[in-house]
Write an enzyme that holds these catalytic residues in place. Structure first.
Site, PDB file in Angstrom:
ATOM      1  N   ASP A 154       0.855  -1.190   0.000  1.00 41.79           N
ATOM      2  CA  ASP A 154       0.000   0.000   0.000  1.00 41.79           C
ATOM      3  C   ASP A 154       0.889   1.237   0.000  1.00 41.79           C
ATOM      4  O   ASP A 154       2.075   1.172  -0.356  1.00 41.79           O
ATOM      5  CB  ASP A 154      -0.885  -0.047   1.253  1.00 41.79           C
ATOM      6  CG  ASP A 154      -2.249   0.597   1.036  1.00 41.79           C
ATOM      7  OD1 ASP A 154      -2.301   1.839   0.901  1.00 41.79           O
ATOM      8  OD2 ASP A 154      -3.249  -0.131   0.992  1.00 41.79           O
ATOM      9  N   HIS A 193      -3.544   6.176   3.615  1.00 38.48           N
ATOM     10  CA  HIS A 193      -4.319   5.001   3.224  1.00 38.48           C
ATOM     11  C   HIS A 193      -3.759   3.717   3.842  1.00 38.48           C
ATOM     12  O   HIS A 193      -4.495   2.907   4.417  1.00 38.48           O
ATOM     13  CB  HIS A 193      -4.333   4.899   1.698  1.00 38.48           C
ATOM     14  CG  HIS A 193      -5.247   3.861   1.140  1.00 38.48           C
ATOM     15  ND1 HIS A 193      -4.832   2.578   0.860  1.00 38.48           N
ATOM     16  CD2 HIS A 193      -6.544   3.920   0.780  1.00 38.48           C
ATOM     17  CE1 HIS A 193      -5.844   1.886   0.356  1.00 38.48           C
ATOM     18  NE2 HIS A 193      -6.900   2.673   0.301  1.00 38.48           N
ATOM     19  N   SER A 348     -11.180  -1.074  -0.235  1.00 41.26           N
ATOM     20  CA  SER A 348      -9.883  -1.024   0.445  1.00 41.26           C
ATOM     21  C   SER A 348     -10.004  -1.334   1.926  1.00 41.26           C
ATOM     22  O   SER A 348      -9.061  -1.822   2.542  1.00 41.26           O
ATOM     23  CB  SER A 348      -9.254   0.368   0.293  1.00 41.26           C
ATOM     24  OG  SER A 348      -8.562   0.499  -0.907  1.00 41.26           O
TER      25      SER A 348
END
Length: 528
Positions: A154, A193, A348
């Site tokens: 990620d 994120h 996600s």
């Protein structure tokens, strides 16, 4: 492959009898980047895959034009990256020309992938994801095990976050964007994120701080997306390969884009063959059909549902979806510059919830990656959605932890992938191919009626390039020009996973030499 004048070997038949022997066989039922390479997306690069047995760099470098240079290579995935300074036309001409050269397996753009999140305005609220997937009930049995590793591919992760630090060991991970050993976010205000995803999986449970993830598994961070949320195909593929080499039992990929690529296919095949189970986000376009890498058969595609267990409006869906999990307004860790916690929405978020449950399950049961995959599906909860929306159902931590995998049950969902039990049967055959012209065809008779899954694996010589092709629902032999499923890495380690295979006819399998010679073992495993 068949050349004119070469005699067809004919198809051999897999026998069901354990230990039977016949004339043909016996059966049983590192990456380094050139200094100065730009971080992040690399749209001016072409990735070239080279077959095993050939010199990786020299095979490509001798055909690179003057306006380009080789800037990166991955010896295990057997590709090099060629950077162009000229126009798109130059790259297209090169791809067309290089694929005509001996030993070149493919040439493709170094595509850009993006984090799959749909952020909402930050709100502080109670978590619902652990309760909805019954992780809180599973915690009566185990909080998880630090001996289980979840790799998060990620953006960078704030690994010193008070609610994550306890689940990061001495090795925090690797930064494939900046080519160093520190996967910390470069710009924490924008690059959050990966921190959120990590918390969905394994924010520390029972530490009196913030939120709880699904399991106290060990986290490692593979930073392959930069602060913009984008990352190159090569960086992500390298990170997947690295995670498998670290022994990660679970790999989380909350990202998508770029479509099918051989480079990523080879990376997820490598990880699967080395024992990792990959969970990938179905995608956030709200359309039918899941995105890549979730669409690869090696990956478990995860869709998102809300707190009413309805499919999220943004979640992609389709036949490839295997599991569902909460993905709307999920509260998790965030970078401290953003307030340490926030709610985000996206597949996600659903994906690491599932990854965390997988880690929790491995704390209780000793399972291979494929056994874990089937166990999670067999114990999933049918929440009343179609199989395209929920796959086998919403992941259920309590059922996964408390159900003995040797006799899997569970609601199984509408898709029928759950199966009626945890039985499996495996058959193997050994053979030899003499050169690029040679191949072996097999016809496999099913042991189970309506098997839930079949896995076809090829283990061949390290200095040759053998490929694997499969046809189902037909008596036509599989071949490089006629197949339903294929695995064509740059070496001879191939794997094909088929959920709910068509068993109306014998399965047709082709082992084909793209280049080189040597012995191989073909293994077929059915799951009931």
């Amino acid at each position: 492959m068949v050349d004119d004048g070469i005699q067809d070997h004919g198809r051999r038949t897999f026998l069901k009898a354990t230990g039977a022997a016949g004339a043909a066989a016996a059966f049983s039922g590192a990456a380094a980047a050139t200094p100065g390479r730009d971080p992040g997306p690399k749209e001016d690069e072409v990735l070239v895959g080279v077959s095993a047995g050939a010199d990786l760099r020299q095979t490509v470098e001798q055909h690179v034009p003057g306006n380009a240079e080789v800037v990166h290579q991955n010896d295990d995935l057997r590709y090099v990256a060629v950077k162009f300074k000229g126009s798109d036309t130059a790259r297209e001409n090169f791809k067309d020309a290089i694929t005509k050269r001996d030993h070149v397996k493919y040439a493709e753009d170094n595509a850009t992938f993006h984090a799959l999140a749909t952020p909402n305005d930050p709100q502080f609220g109670d978590q619902y994801a652990p309760q909805q997937v019954q992780s809180d009930q599973a915690w009566d049995t185990t909080f998880g095990d630090s001996g289980v590793t979840i790799a998060v591919i990620d953006t960078g992760v704030q690994y010193d976050h008070p609610d994550l630090a306890g689940n990061f060991g001495a090795d925090k991970g690797e930064d494939f964007v900046d080519n160093d050993a520190d996967p910390y976010p470069d710009a924490p205000q924008d690059e959050y994120h990966g921190t959120h995803v990590s918390g969905c999986a394994s924010a520390v449970i029972d530490n009196g701080t913030g939120v709880a993830g699904q399991s106290n598994s060990t986290l490692i961070s593979g930073r392959a997306l930069d602060e913009s949320g984008g990352g190159s195909l090569s960086d992500i593929a390298d990170a997947v390969k690295w995670a498998a080499d670290q022994g990660a039992e679970v790999i989380n990929m909350s990202l998508g884009g770029g479509g099918y690529t051989d480079t990523m296919k080879n990376a997820v095949s490598y990880a699967t063959n080395n024992g990792s189970l990959i969970f990938a986000a179905a995608g956030n376009n709200g359309t039918q059909g899941v995105s890549y890498p979730a669409a690869y058969s090696e990956c478990v595609a995860v869709s998102a549902v809300d707190d009413n267990e309805q499919l999220a409006s943004f979640s992609q869906y389709g036949d490839s979806v295997e599991l569902a999990a909460p993905g709307v307004d999920v509260l998790s860790t965030s970078t401290e510059t953003r307030g340490s916690y926030e709610q985000l929405s996206g597949t996600s978020m659903a994906t690491p919830v599932t990854s965390g449950v997988a880690g929790l399950t491995l704390a209780k049961w000793d399972l291979t990656n494929n056994e874990l995959r089937n166990h999670l599906k067999n114990t999933a909860e049918d929440i009343g959605l179609s199989s395209q929306e929920q796959g086998s159902g919403q992941v259920d931590a309590y059922a996964a932890v408390t159900t003995d995998p040797s006799g899997d049950g569970g609601d199984g969902g509408d898709g029928g992938d759950g199966g009626d039990g945890g039985d499996s049967t495996s058959s193997s055959v050994s053979g030899t191919l003499d050169g690029y012209w040679d191949y072996d065809d097999y016809s496999y008779g099913w042991n189970y009626s309506s098997p839930s899954q079949v896995v076809v694996e090829l283990d061949g010589p390290s200095d040759a390039d053998f490929d694997l092709y499969v046809n189902t629902g037909t008596t036509a032999a599989a071949s490089p020009s006629d197949y339903d499923y294929a695995s064509r890495s740059t070496d001879s380690q191939e794997s094909i996973t088929i959920d709910s295979p068509d068993d109306s006819t014998d399965m047709q399998v082709d082992v084909d030499s793209y280049s080189g010679s040597g012995s191989y073992t073909l293994t077929i495993t059915e799951y009931q």
